[in-house]
Design an enzyme around this catalytic site. Structure first.
Site, PDB file in Angstrom:
ATOM      1  N   MET A  30       0.925  -1.533   0.067  1.00 44.90           N
ATOM      2  CA  MET A  30      -0.011  -0.044   0.003  1.00 44.90           C
ATOM      3  C   MET A  30       0.871   1.316  -0.135  1.00 44.90           C
ATOM      4  SD  MET A  30      -3.345  -0.752   1.834  1.00 44.90           S
ATOM      5  CE  MET A  30      -2.538  -0.380   3.698  1.00 44.90           C
ATOM      6  N   GLY A  36      11.146  -3.148   4.735  1.00 47.11           N
ATOM      7  CA  GLY A  36       9.868  -4.302   5.139  1.00 47.11           C
ATOM      8  C   GLY A  36       9.756  -4.408   3.992  1.00 47.11           C
ATOM      9  N   HIS A  37       9.084  -3.507   3.149  1.00 49.07           N
ATOM     10  CA  HIS A  37       9.295  -3.458   1.630  1.00 49.07           C
ATOM     11  C   HIS A  37       9.630  -4.099   1.087  1.00 49.07           C
ATOM     12  CE1 HIS A  37       5.313  -0.831   3.138  1.00 49.07           C
ATOM     13  NE2 HIS A  37       4.814  -1.955   2.815  1.00 49.07           N
ATOM     14  N   GLN A  61     -10.561  -2.529   2.332  1.00 42.76           N
ATOM     15  CA  GLN A  61     -10.117  -3.305   3.487  1.00 42.76           C
ATOM     16  C   GLN A  61      -9.850  -1.975   4.748  1.00 42.76           C
ATOM     17  OE1 GLN A  61      -5.765  -3.841   1.632  1.00 42.76           O
ATOM     18  NE2 GLN A  61      -4.887  -3.946   3.056  1.00 42.76           N
ATOM     19  N   ASP A 150       1.996  -9.096   9.323  1.00 42.92           N
ATOM     20  CA  ASP A 150       0.547  -9.241   8.913  1.00 42.92           C
ATOM     21  C   ASP A 150       0.459 -10.816   9.099  1.00 42.92           C
ATOM     22  OD1 ASP A 150      -0.243  -7.020   8.156  1.00 42.92           O
ATOM     23  OD2 ASP A 150       1.459  -6.646   6.896  1.00 42.92           O
TER      24      ASP A 150
END
Ligand code: AMP
Length: 281
Positions: A30, A36-37, A61, A150
């Site tokens: 997003m 992290g991405h 979402q 997640d």
């Protein structure tokens, strides 16, 4: 690095690449990208010829309008970071491109979508399934990369793929959580924290590491839950939404006092910012 805004153009390009024998790795995001991405993109680069990243703040979402509006957006910085990290293709569609009509699909996946995030964010996982299934169909990747940050989301996406997209050849790859040196899990939402709030937020990962320590020394389920609740209560900036010790595969709440194969999942508000973290035991 190529940037695509429309499904049609992206599909045409990916078709060409596939025809010439290239393998495709896909990382849905997003945006408001951080390391992290990037750790997912690096893994994709290692395992595929072409890495595709999507940047799309998926409205379906978000069960909370303010959360959607406040979600950080910074496309130009995202493009720079992706370019520096050898991403090949970015897909950054507008909402109307992804949802020309309302998406009314309902994904019935049972328990895995009903506990924890599913309970506190009603409709969240249905929205995740809508966007991810749509993206999976568009990209037709060989592998898709998701972060254990997640944790529950990965379980939901696997279940969604098994039930609703059994013929999809995309392999789902789960990647470890990337943390700051302090232990804080990297998150786009961290940008919304003041320096003082960030100090408070550190307690979240600290208490998970400590909880794993006491688990390793033989603490029972209740002792671990009490320990975590008390740890978070120390700081009035933090408010616990939930802490659960769940089976690492089914995500069902564990009830036995002595257990293994578990994950501790925690969600804490740091003032108005909702932060999630987890640790495998
Ligand atoms: P998001 O942009 O928050 O939807 O995240 C896109 C992907 O990046 C998801 O698969 C996340 O789990 C993953 N991700 C986000 N933060 C981290 C992190 N700190 N470490 C590893 N993966 C992450």
């Amino acid at each position: 690095m190529e940037v695509f805004k429309t499904i049609k153009d992206l599909k045409a390009r990916l078709n060409d690449l596939r025809t010439s024998g290239k393998t495709i790795g896909f990382t849905p995001t997003m945006g408001a990208l951080h390391l992290g991405h990037i750790s997912l993109v690096e893994r994709s680069n290692k395992e595929n010829d072409i890495s595709v990243v999507s940047i799309f703040v998926n409205p379906t979402q978000f069960n909370n309008k303010e959360d959607l509006e406040k979600y950080p957006r910074n496309l130009e910085a995202d493009f720079d970071l992706l370019k520096k990290n050898n991403c090949d293709i970015v897909f950054a569609p507008e909402v109307i491109e992804m949802y020309p009509q309302e998406d009314t699909r309902v994904f019935e996946l049972g328990k895995v979508t009903e506990v924890m995030e599913g309970k506190f964010r009603p409709g969240h996982f249905n929205g995740v399934c809508q966007v991810v299934s749509h993206l999976f169909e568009i990209v037709e990747a060989d592998r898709a990369y998701f972060g254990q940050k997640d944790y529950q989301q990965i379980a939901v996406i696997r279940a969604m793929k098994d039930k609703y997209m059994p013929n999809l050849k995309t392999q789902i790859i789960s990647c470890p959580i990337k943390r700051e040196e302090s232990g804080l899990a990297l998150s786009s939402r961290n940008m919304r924290l003041s320096d003082k709030e960030k100090q408070s937020a550190l307690l979240i990962s600290k208490c998970l590491f400590e909880a794993k320590n006491i688990y390793d020394k033989g603490a029972s389920l209740n002792e671990i839950i009490d320990f975590i609740n008390n740890y978070i209560k120390q700081d009035s900036t933090l408010e616990m939404e939930y802490v659960e010790i769940a089976d690492k595969d089914t995500l069902e709440t564990i009830k036995e006092q002595k257990f293994d194969n578990a994950v501790i999942c925690i969600t804490v508000y740091c003032n108005k910012v909702r932060l999630i973290d987890n640790i495998l035991l």
